[in-house]
Write a protein that holds these residues in place. Structure first.
Motif: not given
Length: 106
Positions: A44-66
């Motif tokens: 779905r296009g999430f870069d988990l090796e080099n996550p870019v911190v953005v101020e939207d719901e994607s940030r929470d998704i990546v944080s919860d995944f980690f």
């Protein structure tokens, strides 16, 4: 080129089986669920090796995944509290639902 919807069908089939496994043995199913969610995030296009911190719901998704991934990794080598395992599973379920229902293919 893959057929549209094929990945989603495969994800849902795997997800259903892993949910059954998690009901019987959450600690053992957790790493497999993490692997599925990681593949889904990447597709779905999430870069988990080099996550870019953005101020939207994607940030929470990546944080919860980690956080869930760290619990899964720790569970492979040590005894983890059942509540932590359940929290990780709940977070992964929320990510799954987001990816399936709300995040369109790139």
């Amino acid at each position: 080129m893959s057929e549209p919807g094929l990945d989603l069908h495969e994800w849902e089939s795997q997800w259903a089986q892993l949910q059954e496994d998690a009901a019987d043995s959450p600690e053992e199913a957790l790493p497999e669920i993490v692997n599925l969610i990681e593949r889904m995030l990447a597709d779905r296009g999430f870069d988990l090796e080099n996550p870019v911190v953005v101020e939207d719901e994607s940030r929470d998704i990546v944080s919860d995944f980690f956080a869930a991934r760290e619990i899964a990794r720790a569970a492979e080598t040590t005894k983890i509290d059942a509540e932590d395992i359940q929290t990780a599973l709940d977070d992964l379920a929320e990510i799954h639902d987001f990816l399936v229902e709300e995040r369109a293919e790139p």
